[in-house]
Design a protein around this motif. Structure first.
Motif, PDB file in Angstrom:
ATOM      1  N   VAL A  77       0.848  -1.189   0.000  1.00 48.21           N
ATOM      2  CA  VAL A  77       0.000   0.000   0.000  1.00 48.21           C
ATOM      3  C   VAL A  77       0.883   1.239   0.000  1.00 48.21           C
ATOM      4  O   VAL A  77       1.810   1.337   0.800  1.00 48.21           O
ATOM      5  CB  VAL A  77      -0.889   0.054   1.274  1.00 48.21           C
ATOM      6  CG1 VAL A  77      -1.849   1.221   1.203  1.00 48.21           C
ATOM      7  CG2 VAL A  77      -1.617  -1.267   1.477  1.00 48.21           C
ATOM      8  N   VAL A 130       0.281   5.446  -0.025  1.00 49.95           N
ATOM      9  CA  VAL A 130      -0.621   6.607  -0.046  1.00 49.95           C
ATOM     10  C   VAL A 130       0.219   7.827  -0.386  1.00 49.95           C
ATOM     11  O   VAL A 130       1.213   8.104   0.273  1.00 49.95           O
ATOM     12  CB  VAL A 130      -1.302   6.803   1.329  1.00 49.95           C
ATOM     13  CG1 VAL A 130      -2.218   8.028   1.305  1.00 49.95           C
ATOM     14  CG2 VAL A 130      -2.076   5.555   1.728  1.00 49.95           C
ATOM     15  N   ARG A 186       0.013  11.953  -1.059  1.00 48.69           N
ATOM     16  CA  ARG A 186      -0.875  13.113  -0.917  1.00 48.69           C
ATOM     17  C   ARG A 186      -0.073  14.406  -0.994  1.00 48.69           C
ATOM     18  O   ARG A 186       1.092  14.446  -0.626  1.00 48.69           O
ATOM     19  CB  ARG A 186      -1.572  13.100   0.452  1.00 48.69           C
ATOM     20  CG  ARG A 186      -2.585  11.993   0.662  1.00 48.69           C
ATOM     21  CD  ARG A 186      -3.870  12.255  -0.095  1.00 48.69           C
ATOM     22  NE  ARG A 186      -4.871  11.241   0.168  1.00 48.69           N
ATOM     23  CZ  ARG A 186      -5.016  10.116  -0.535  1.00 48.69           C
ATOM     24  NH1 ARG A 186      -4.223   9.863  -1.553  1.00 48.69           N
ATOM     25  NH2 ARG A 186      -5.960   9.252  -0.222  1.00 48.69           N
ATOM     26  N   ASP A 195      -6.533   8.608   5.840  1.00 50.96           N
ATOM     27  CA  ASP A 195      -6.636   8.206   4.436  1.00 50.96           C
ATOM     28  C   ASP A 195      -6.231   6.745   4.271  1.00 50.96           C
ATOM     29  O   ASP A 195      -6.867   5.984   3.515  1.00 50.96           O
ATOM     30  CB  ASP A 195      -5.743   9.098   3.565  1.00 50.96           C
ATOM     31  CG  ASP A 195      -6.395  10.440   3.252  1.00 50.96           C
ATOM     32  OD1 ASP A 195      -5.786  11.250   2.536  1.00 50.96           O
ATOM     33  OD2 ASP A 195      -7.528  10.689   3.716  1.00 50.96           O
ATOM     34  N   LEU A 196      -5.174   6.360   4.972  1.00 52.05           N
ATOM     35  CA  LEU A 196      -4.726   4.973   4.894  1.00 52.05           C
ATOM     36  C   LEU A 196      -5.803   4.028   5.433  1.00 52.05           C
ATOM     37  O   LEU A 196      -6.100   2.988   4.842  1.00 52.05           O
ATOM     38  CB  LEU A 196      -3.419   4.799   5.681  1.00 52.05           C
ATOM     39  CG  LEU A 196      -2.845   3.375   5.778  1.00 52.05           C
ATOM     40  CD1 LEU A 196      -2.498   2.826   4.399  1.00 52.05           C
ATOM     41  CD2 LEU A 196      -1.599   3.357   6.672  1.00 52.05           C
ATOM     42  N   GLN A 252      -8.503   3.678   2.972  1.00 54.56           N
ATOM     43  CA  GLN A 252      -8.089   2.857   1.833  1.00 54.56           C
ATOM     44  C   GLN A 252      -8.127   1.373   2.194  1.00 54.56           C
ATOM     45  O   GLN A 252      -8.492   0.531   1.371  1.00 54.56           O
ATOM     46  CB  GLN A 252      -6.670   3.256   1.411  1.00 54.56           C
ATOM     47  CG  GLN A 252      -6.323   2.851   0.001  1.00 54.56           C
ATOM     48  CD  GLN A 252      -5.104   3.606  -0.494  1.00 54.56           C
ATOM     49  OE1 GLN A 252      -5.016   4.832  -0.373  1.00 54.56           O
ATOM     50  NE2 GLN A 252      -4.156   2.866  -1.061  1.00 54.56           N
ATOM     51  N   LEU A 253      -7.753   1.055   3.405  1.00 53.96           N
ATOM     52  CA  LEU A 253      -7.700  -0.342   3.828  1.00 53.96           C
ATOM     53  C   LEU A 253      -9.025  -0.840   4.375  1.00 53.96           C
ATOM     54  O   LEU A 253      -9.166  -2.028   4.647  1.00 53.96           O
ATOM     55  CB  LEU A 253      -6.619  -0.528   4.915  1.00 53.96           C
ATOM     56  CG  LEU A 253      -5.176  -0.259   4.486  1.00 53.96           C
ATOM     57  CD1 LEU A 253      -4.252  -0.348   5.688  1.00 53.96           C
ATOM     58  CD2 LEU A 253      -4.737  -1.257   3.420  1.00 53.96           C
ATOM     59  N   ARG A 300     -16.560  11.461   2.730  1.00 55.82           N
ATOM     60  CA  ARG A 300     -16.010  10.310   2.005  1.00 55.82           C
ATOM     61  C   ARG A 300     -17.037   9.547   1.178  1.00 55.82           C
ATOM     62  O   ARG A 300     -16.735   9.146   0.059  1.00 55.82           O
ATOM     63  CB  ARG A 300     -15.327   9.340   2.979  1.00 55.82           C
ATOM     64  CG  ARG A 300     -13.854   9.572   3.082  1.00 55.82           C
ATOM     65  CD  ARG A 300     -13.176   8.450   3.863  1.00 55.82           C
ATOM     66  NE  ARG A 300     -12.124   8.988   4.701  1.00 55.82           N
ATOM     67  CZ  ARG A 300     -10.946   9.395   4.260  1.00 55.82           C
ATOM     68  NH1 ARG A 300     -10.660   9.332   2.979  1.00 55.82           N
ATOM     69  NH2 ARG A 300     -10.057   9.876   5.091  1.00 55.82           N
ATOM     70  N   SER A 353     -11.866  12.877  -0.784  1.00 54.27           N
ATOM     71  CA  SER A 353     -10.816  12.345   0.088  1.00 54.27           C
ATOM     72  C   SER A 353      -9.920  13.436   0.666  1.00 54.27           C
ATOM     73  O   SER A 353      -9.063  13.163   1.486  1.00 54.27           O
ATOM     74  CB  SER A 353      -9.955  11.327  -0.656  1.00 54.27           C
ATOM     75  OG  SER A 353      -9.314  11.971  -1.737  1.00 54.27           O
TER      76      SER A 353
END
Lengths: 284, 788, 161
Positions: free
Chosen positions: B182, B184, B186, B381-382, B385-386, B758, B763
């Motif tokens: 993963v 991320v 930004r 954010d992580l 995402q997960l 979201r 995001s």
């Protein structure tokens, strides 16, 4: 912070005030509560030669019941508007909106006459008197004049008052039985309205029989949302129907794009807030 | 012995403040209150252009205006005004441009001083200022950092627009990202802020012969005195700097300003006391600004969310000049991006860029809010995402309570902490699970008002700072603090501190500490500060340092007082000093406690000096200068719930919970007040504030009418609680709290707003999260969604 | 212009320029430095005083407009050596840190409780919307005002007399 020099006079009658204004020349300026004027003077955005303080002119004070309308003296403060029983009974919209101007200390000094004569389209009262079909009463060397809001507010910070005229009163038709709401949308409590909506509505048999809507900060002058009013007349008194009427809110407007919002956002806000204001005014 | 053994009576007590007596009655001593015989007023003329050559300055009309003593241009002071100092040259090849207090040939930001007039009163000075005629040749402004670094960019300074690049790296960052399940990536924008302390700055400078006394609204009287000597060449021992009552600083008065230097030079030139008081509009352009970074971030993680590495690339806007600690501010954040989390590798790279804007410098948190914002946004954010709960993700990565002391990947050793306890407490106070359920319910009901929940689990490095470490970072000064204790014959105590409070309540908190240390009544202690003639030595107040460093100096000085008292008490009691033990303000004979002397009795005995042992000085007075070994590391968990009206974009904070661990608490009222005020400023950054410039380089938010500082009507009540994990690094066990609330709150609020949005596909949001920005984010996300 | 103003129970007579702001008159000619200046756009409220018993921002009133009026500043609040309940409440609730906004905040709260002796928390927050504080986050200020409610009736009568 410090104003430029000016002369100052405090007449005790309207006639004295008018002649002080006339003899003061084109840079003479009326001051009442000073809550709009003093900030301009302190930042040196204005250089009046003489201030004519009308604070002692007692004929400019008071709220009088004229039968089918109220006559509100130009020196009536915003604070007084929020507390006056005649205003509460017959044009509550004015009391509600006055209570949202700035903050309590400013409301103790600021006057309806001063706010209207200042003619800032981002101010709250111009849109309110526009929605109420109020009459602005001015007195000058040629006597008294009654001016409609549409004629009065001619441009940004500009009214049709002649340099030697003084705004003396606001006549507001009584709207007994009408609902009202002033929707003021701002980021913080002290901030100017990004958009404001002044709405009054008359309801009967589950329908809105008539509505009047005035918009704050959707142009260089307050705007009557005629298309909304036409669509709302006869509409079902339901949020959905009134939202449909409110979809016309930005027609005929020319909203500014500035730090607080781009024009397209203001148009959107006008539509949403008009729907909310109408719904509230219609008792929902 | 450096600590007292019995349970403290004063430390920990919610004492109402001694400072209040003068503050609630208007018996205050603000710099602008000062008036002296013969005082004259100075007004500064400031550039209306962001970037221009000064082609001429004509002060003749001003000079002949009524009430005017003098009027000057930059050229008139060119020989003597020197350059305003930068005390933190972070790299060897850093570009530090000349910074004349009054511009001579070029102005580089709107608001830069170009001339001044001196008149008998402020009204005459304001009128005369309008008569100064300055001609400019306008140059192109430089307003965008990325454009400023591009080849062919307009130059702010001859040497170019890059001031420095600074790097920190540990671990194999490439390995961390290679094959990472993963990643991320930004880019976040830390907007520029105006600190907006409620007291506008003011300076009064009075000459007496060739000596000068300056009263100024400053956080740093000691540092300022040294710097004024270095800048002007006036000998340091002929200067006295006094910070009277100071109405807030937040870092904005941690500065050596052109106005202070010029007031001194004018006092010298005219032989008259000179006064300057800032207007708020002047302050908005002239007081240094805060924050202003473009942050490019990459975070690599395993599939279960364990962080492998963090790569940070910053552009930091210096503004037009480097002021006192301008280039060091982002560096303080360099050690904080990894925050409370473990990871294999970390890299930080920061470039300081010049623009034609007001210089930036320290503002509450100074580098650490920026870092905390970035990592806490990344963690949310992580988690999104997960598909993992964001609190759970944080717990997977944070340093466990048992693992302290812990050396982080950025090289700091955190002494103690308990992220589990703070988080558990916060979750419960917040009603986290119940709010998540409500959030889900509202979502499935399609409500136009969405609920968002935001998290911020933070630590911060404060108690600035170990001097050796400051030296390694190339900071010009040290991080110690000084305290002196003076015992009076009647048993009263004077505490002279090098700290310089401007609202923090040191007079009260230091009294509490000394009351416990010396066993004297709280009311019998007086704290002196802020005047370099009275408190000759200090490193002043900023960086949440005063209790940790200044408080420890006080404790150490008290310890010395007790030891001196022990010797004299032994002589008075005719016993050996080893036979004495200390309790409740007395040295008494072990096993025979009736045989004892109070500190007051010993103080009088030392004053009378009739029977002192040979070689013992007739004084208990002692001082201590304390240099910390490490930063201190308060931490906390903040949770924020917001309601977002998706039709208008309006955001309302519905509830806010802060559980902070600042170690041992000396005064819970003061600590809570700091947390409230800190949270308010962080919320304001999230929702309301931005120092905005137009395309010509004019500051558009030039007054409080446009720069929106929130009022009580705009903020909620905060629920605050504490856990207590004492610091192991100082005798009081304290950690500092001044900036913690601000550091924590901004990401808590922004995370909450993003969390609410979201489901639309939003995001990220650029601060401040105004209603318009929220609305637009929803529209864009919807449009993108439709397009797919 | 010659003006006569009653300030904290003392009558002052002075010749002033028309443009002199009331706050400067108070601070510099009447020596009432307890009332500070915090901004130049009437946003901050630090300069709030009572003018004929009602709160006003003294930076937005000309001294000449106060001719014949009564002004009460923070320095006129305590009576017979006793702190006003709001002053006492601000102290006990730690409703001030640097203290710069405090005079205006207390005067605004005096006015608020005059109009509404038992406000809700929301009404307190709204009533203080014209007074900015950068230190406290307002929470303890709100607590202080609520703490002082119901105790101020007698003091109000004395202040506006």
């Amino acid at each position: 912070m410090i104003p430029a020099k000016f002369d100052y006079t405090r007449p005790s009658s309207l006639d004295e005030a008018l002649s002080a204004l006339a003899s003061g020349g084109e840079d003479a300026k009326v001051i009442a509560g000073g809550q709009s004027l003093l900030p301009l003077l302190r930042l040196r955005f204005a250089y009046p030669s003489v201030l004519v303080d009308v604070g002692d002119v007692s004929s400019l004070r008071g709220v009088r019941d004229l039968g089918d309308s109220l006559e509100i003296g130009a020196l009536t403060t915003h604070y007084e508007l929020t507390r006056d029983p005649l205003v509460a009974a017959h044009c509550g919209l004015l009391a509600e909106a006055a209570g949202m101007i700035a903050d309590p200390a400013v409301r103790h000094r600021g006057t309806i006459g001063g706010a209207l004569a200042h003619a800032d389209p981002a101010g709250d009262l111009p849109a309110v008197v526009t929605a109420l079909d109020a009459t602005l009463v001015a007195v000058g060397p040629n006597g008294e004049r009654s001016i409609s809001p549409g004629e009065f507010f001619s441009d940004y910070l500009t009214t049709s008052l002649a340099p030697e005229e003084i705004l003396t009163a606001v006549r507001v038709p009584k709207l007994d039985g009408w609902g009202y709401r002033y929707e003021k949308f701002h980021v913080t409590a002290q901030a100017w309205a990004i958009v404001g909506v002044a709405a009054v509505a008359q309801r009967s048999n589950g329908q809105v029989s008539a509505a009047r809507v005035g918009l704050t900060n959707m142009g260089s002058v307050p705007v009557r949302a005629h298309a909304v009013e036409a669509a709302a007349a006869g509409a079902e008194a339901s949020p959905a129907a009134l939202a449909a009427a409110a979809a016309h809110a930005d027609e005929g407007t020319n909203p500014p794009s500035d730090l607080r919002g781009e024009a397209d956002y203001r148009r959107h806000l006008a539509r949403v807030l008009t729907g909310r204001a109408l719904a509230a005014a219609a008792g929902m | 012995m450096t600590a007292i053994d019995e349970t403290p009576a004063e430390v920990g007590r919610a004492r109402a403040r001694k400072e209040d007596a003068r503050l609630i009655t208007g018996q205050t001593n603000w710099t602008d209150n000062m008036t002296l015989p013969g005082l004259v007023h100075v007004a500064f003329i400031r550039s209306p252009y962001a970037h221009a050559r000064i082609t001429s300055v004509d002060v003749s009309a001003a000079r002949s205006a009524p009430g005017v003593l003098a009027a000057y241009s930059g050229a008139d002071f060119a020989a003597e005004q020197g350059s305003l100092p930068c005390a933190w040259p972070v790299t060897e090849d850093i570009v530090i441009p000349d910074h004349p207090p009054m511009a001579v040939d070029t102005v580089r930001y709107g608001g830069e001083i170009v001339a001044c007039v001196v008149a008998r009163d402020r009204y005459a000075a304001a009128d005369a200022a309008e008569l100064v005629d300055v001609s400019y040749e306008a140059l192109e402004p430089v307003l965008d950092m990325e454009e400023a670094l591009a080849p062919g960019a307009v130059k702010v300074h001859e040497a170019g627009n890059k001031s420095f690049t600074w790097e920190l790296a540990n671990g194999d960052i490439d390995a961390a990202f290679r094959d990472a399940p993963v990643v991320v990536e930004r880019t976040y924008r830390q907007q520029r802020l105006i600190p907006s302390a409620m007291e506008p700055r003011a300076v009064v400078c009075a000459p007496v012969g060739d000596e000068y006394t300056m009263w100024t609204s400053t956080q740093i009287p000691h540092v300022l005195k040294v710097m004024l000597a270095l800048v002007t060449g006036i000998p340091e021992h002929k200067l006295r700097v006094i910070a009277p009552d100071v109405g807030g600083g937040f870092g904005s008065k941690l500065q050596v300003t052109g106005e202070e230097v010029l007031a001194l030079l004018l006092a010298r030139k005219l032989g008259r006391p000179v006064k300057w008081t800032e207007t708020r509009s002047e302050g908005n352009v002239a007081v240094h600004h805060g924050r202003d970074q473009i942050q490019k971030l990459r975070l690599a993680a395993d599939a279960d969310g364990r962080i492998r590495g963090l790569d940070v690339h910053l552009l930091a806007d210096m503004g037009a000049y480097l002021m006192l600690v301008t280039p060091g501010v982002p560096l303080l954040g360099a050690f904080m991006f990894n925050a409370i989390y473990k990871m294999d590798a970390y890299r930080f790279n920061c470039t300081g860029v010049f623009t034609t804007k007001t210089p930036t410098d320290a503002y509450r948190g100074a580098g650490r809010p920026e870092a905390t914002f970035a990592i806490e946004r990344l963690m949310d954010d992580l988690a999104a995402q997960l598909g993992v709960d964001p609190l759970e993700l944080r717990e997977r990565n944070w340093i466990k309570h048992e693992e302290f002391p812990f050396t982080t990947v950025s090289g700091l050793t955190y002494d103690s902490g308990n992220y589990e306890a703070a988080t558990a407490s916060a979750k419960e106070l917040f009603g986290y699970d119940r709010l998540r359920k409500e959030q889900a319910d509202r979502l499935s009901a399609g409500s136009p008002v969405r609920l968002g929940i935001g998290i911020s689990t933070f630590t911060e490095m404060c108690g600035l700072a170990p001097s050796r470490l400051l030296g390694q970072l190339r900071y010009a000064a040290g991080g110690w603090e000084h305290a002196a204790i003076r015992m009076m014959p009647t048993g009263k105590v004077e505490v002279v501190t090098g700290s310089s409070a401007h609202g923090q309540g040191h007079e009260t908190a230091w009294s509490q500490i000394v009351a416990d240390q010396l066993g004297v009544p709280f009311e019998d202690v007086r704290v002196l500060h802020g005047d370099t003639a009275i408190s000759p030595k200090g490193m002043d107040t900023y960086g949440s340092r005063s209790l940790v460093v200044g408080g420890t100096a006080v404790v150490n000085a008290c310890d010395k007082v007790r030891q001196k008292a022990r010797v004299i008490a032994a002589a008075m009691l005719e016993v050996s000093a080893d036979d004495l033990e200390w309790a409740d303000g007395r040295w008494s004979v072990r096993g025979d406690p009736d045989q004892g002397k109070t500190i007051g009795e010993i103080a009088f005995a030392s004053f009378a000096a009739h029977n002192l042992p040979d070689g013992v000085e007739p004084s208990l007075d002692s001082d201590a200068t304390y240099d910390p070994d490490n930063f201190s590391f308060p931490h906390g968990t903040h949770l924020c719930a917001v309601d977002v009206d998706t039709e208008t974009g309006q955001v309302r904070i519905r509830s806010y919970v802060a559980v902070d661990d600042v170690g041992v608490v000396v005064n819970p009222l003061i600590v809570e007040g700091q947390v409230h005020g800190g949270i308010a400023q962080g919320v304001a950054q999230a929702l309301y504030e931005e120092a905005a410039y137009d395309s010509s380089g004019n500051l558009v938010t030039a007054s409080l009418a446009d720069y929106l500082v929130p009022s009580a009507a705009d903020l909620p009540s905060f629920t605050t609680a504490r856990t207590t994990t004492p610091s192991t690094l100082n005798p009081l066990g304290v950690k500092g709290v001044g900036e913690a609330g601000t550091i924590a709150s901004t990401p808590a609020v922004v995370n909450a707003v993003v969390d609410a949005l979201r489901p639309f596909g939003v995001s990220d949001l650029t601060m401040p999260c105004t209603p318009e920005r929220v609305w637009r984010a929803i529209q864009s996300a919807r449009a993108e969604g439709d397009a797919q | 212009m010659r003006i006569s103003v009653m300030i904290d129970g003392v009558r002052y007579e002075d010749d002033v320029e028309a443009r002199l702001l009331l706050v400067h008159y108070l601070r510099e000619q009447a020596g009432r430095t307890g009332t500070p200046v915090g901004c130049d756009t009437s946003n901050c409220g630090a300069c709030t005083v009572l003018l004929n018993g009602r709160s006003v921002k003294s930076c937005s009133v000309l001294a000449v407009q106060a001719d014949g009026a009564e002004v009460t500043t923070i320095q006129g609040l305590a009576s017979n050596g006793e702190l006003h309940p709001l002053q006492q409440a601000f102290h006990e609730e730690h409703a001030l840190q640097c203290g710069y906004c405090t005079p205006g905040m207390i005067m605004a709260a005096v006015d608020l409780l005059q109009d509404n002796p038992h406000p809700t928390e929301e009404q307190v927050r709204d009533g203080l919307e014209g007074n900015l504080c950068r230190c406290t986050g307002y929470q303890n200020i709100v607590h202080a005002v609520l703490r002082a409610t119901g105790q101020t009736a007698t003091q109000q009568a004395e202040v506006s007399a």
